[in-house]
Scaffold this motif. Structure first.
Motif, PDB file in Angstrom:
ATOM      1  N   LYS A  21       0.845  -1.199   0.000  1.00 29.14           N
ATOM      2  CA  LYS A  21       0.000   0.000   0.000  1.00 29.14           C
ATOM      3  C   LYS A  21       0.878   1.247   0.000  1.00 29.14           C
ATOM      4  N   THR A  22       2.086   1.104   0.559  1.00 29.69           N
ATOM      5  CA  THR A  22       3.033   2.218   0.592  1.00 29.69           C
ATOM      6  C   THR A  22       3.863   2.261  -0.683  1.00 29.69           C
ATOM      7  N   PHE A  23       4.361   1.112  -1.119  1.00 29.21           N
ATOM      8  CA  PHE A  23       5.221   1.034  -2.300  1.00 29.21           C
ATOM      9  C   PHE A  23       4.404   0.500  -3.464  1.00 29.21           C
ATOM     10  N   GLN A  24       4.093   1.428  -4.386  1.00 28.30           N
ATOM     11  CA  GLN A  24       3.275   1.120  -5.566  1.00 28.30           C
ATOM     12  C   GLN A  24       3.880   1.797  -6.775  1.00 28.30           C
ATOM     13  N   ALA A  25       3.542   1.282  -7.942  1.00 30.93           N
ATOM     14  CA  ALA A  25       3.981   1.931  -9.177  1.00 30.93           C
ATOM     15  C   ALA A  25       3.385   3.337  -9.245  1.00 30.93           C
ATOM     16  N   ALA A  26       4.111   4.231  -9.901  1.00 28.28           N
ATOM     17  CA  ALA A  26       3.614   5.595 -10.082  1.00 28.28           C
ATOM     18  C   ALA A  26       2.278   5.541 -10.822  1.00 28.28           C
ATOM     19  N   HIS A  72       0.853   7.799 -12.784  1.00 26.32           N
ATOM     20  CA  HIS A  72       0.933   8.304 -14.159  1.00 26.32           C
ATOM     21  C   HIS A  72       2.195   9.142 -14.296  1.00 26.32           C
ATOM     22  N   ASP A  73       2.461   9.615 -15.506  1.00 26.47           N
ATOM     23  CA  ASP A  73       3.686  10.369 -15.776  1.00 26.47           C
ATOM     24  C   ASP A  73       3.816  11.626 -14.925  1.00 26.47           C
ATOM     25  N   ALA A  74       2.690  12.179 -14.495  1.00 31.75           N
ATOM     26  CA  ALA A  74       2.740  13.393 -13.674  1.00 31.75           C
ATOM     27  C   ALA A  74       3.461  13.124 -12.353  1.00 31.75           C
ATOM     28  N   ASP A  75       3.307  11.928 -11.793  1.00 26.98           N
ATOM     29  CA  ASP A  75       4.011  11.567 -10.556  1.00 26.98           C
ATOM     30  C   ASP A  75       5.521  11.627 -10.787  1.00 26.98           C
ATOM     31  N   ARG A  76       5.965  10.993 -11.858  1.00 31.08           N
ATOM     32  CA  ARG A  76       7.394  10.960 -12.211  1.00 31.08           C
ATOM     33  C   ARG A  76       7.922  12.371 -12.464  1.00 31.08           C
ATOM     34  N   ARG A  77       7.175  13.123 -13.250  1.00 29.08           N
ATOM     35  CA  ARG A  77       7.577  14.482 -13.599  1.00 29.08           C
ATOM     36  C   ARG A  77       7.706  15.353 -12.346  1.00 29.08           C
ATOM     37  N   GLY A  78       6.733  15.227 -11.449  1.00 32.94           N
ATOM     38  CA  GLY A  78       6.738  16.043 -10.238  1.00 32.94           C
ATOM     39  C   GLY A  78       7.934  15.744  -9.345  1.00 32.94           C
ATOM     40  N   VAL A  79       8.249  14.480  -9.175  1.00 35.93           N
ATOM     41  CA  VAL A  79       9.392  14.104  -8.328  1.00 35.93           C
ATOM     42  C   VAL A  79      10.689  14.574  -8.969  1.00 35.93           C
ATOM     43  N   ARG A  80      10.835  14.345 -10.270  1.00 31.64           N
ATOM     44  CA  ARG A  80      12.066  14.760 -10.945  1.00 31.64           C
ATOM     45  C   ARG A  80      12.235  16.279 -10.925  1.00 31.64           C
ATOM     46  N   GLU A  81      11.163  17.004 -11.121  1.00 35.57           N
ATOM     47  CA  GLU A  81      11.252  18.476 -11.056  1.00 35.57           C
ATOM     48  C   GLU A  81      11.705  18.915  -9.673  1.00 35.57           C
ATOM     49  N   ARG A  82      11.135  18.321  -8.643  1.00 33.17           N
ATOM     50  CA  ARG A  82      11.500  18.663  -7.264  1.00 33.17           C
ATOM     51  C   ARG A  82      12.974  18.363  -6.985  1.00 33.17           C
ATOM     52  N   LEU A  83      13.503  17.302  -7.591  1.00 32.68           N
ATOM     53  CA  LEU A  83      14.895  16.909  -7.381  1.00 32.68           C
ATOM     54  C   LEU A  83      15.866  17.580  -8.350  1.00 32.68           C
ATOM     55  N   GLY A  84      15.336  18.290  -9.350  1.00 32.35           N
ATOM     56  CA  GLY A  84      16.202  18.941 -10.333  1.00 32.35           C
ATOM     57  C   GLY A  84      16.791  17.957 -11.334  1.00 32.35           C
TER      58      GLY A  84
END
Length: 194
Positions: A36-41, A43-55
């Motif tokens: 329930k804690t570890f799940q696939a993203a 959609h792409d917005a999840d990936r994009r948001g994390v990468r943007e936050r991390l630079g």
């Protein structure tokens, strides 16, 4: 006087049996993971948001390593393979540009070696365990270079998060990964194989 040994993988079981422990008292029970804690993203917005936050650029190939593999003074815990991890990341980066994503404590050795070898990385200190699942959404694959493990925990978390795993053939990875089907395996210490 021991009535039962509970071990997390068949590699550890074999080691006990090699020491002469009675096969009838050794039982393999792998540790679990909270799916329930570890799940696939989602959609792409999840990936994009994390990468943007991390630079981290969205188009970058990102390899994750979240395991504690040393201390804060830069002394490596060689059983965890930080030297092999760094050599592997450097070799991959020579062939195709990558970014390594690191989290957790005890990453000083890996960070220093990556800097010395010119391998780009992002180190993210997590203030809460609740931040860890999103780190898996930022990576394209998870790399495990350990010489020996009970797990590691990151293997189960990666798989639950839908992240491909490349690992040395040890610990739980030897039990869970079918080479070429649900991950890739290399022999312990094999930088080229990884």
């Amino acid at each position: 006087k021991v009535q039962r040994f509970i071990v997390p993988n068949t590699t550890t079981r074999r080691k006990l049996l090699d020491c002469g422990v009675d096969t009838t008292i050794v039982h393999v029970i792998p540790n679990g993971v909270d799916t329930k804690t570890f799940q696939a993203a989602g959609h792409d917005a999840d990936r994009r948001g994390v990468r943007e936050r991390l630079g981290i650029p969205l188009e970058a190939v990102v390899i994750g390593s979240f395991q504690r593999d040393g201390d804060e003074q830069g002394n490596p815990k060689l059983i965890k393979g930080p030297d092999i991890l760094v050599e592997t990341l450097a070799e991959v980066h020579r062939r195709k540009p990558i970014v390594a994503l690191l989290t957790g404590s005890g990453r000083t050795y890996v960070r220093r070696r990556l800097e010395a070898l010119g391998v780009p990385y992002v180190y993210q200190w997590l203030s809460s365990p609740s931040e860890l699942p999103s780190m898996y959404h930022a990576i394209d694959l998870y790399l495990i270079a350990s010489r020996e493990e009970g797990g590691p925990t990151a293997l189960r978390e990666s798989m639950a998060s839908g992240v491909p795993v490349v690992s040395t053939r040890m610990g739980l990875a030897a039990d869970l990964i079918e080479h070429g089907t649900n991950g890739l395996l290399a022999e312990v210490g094999d930088v080229e194989g990884l």
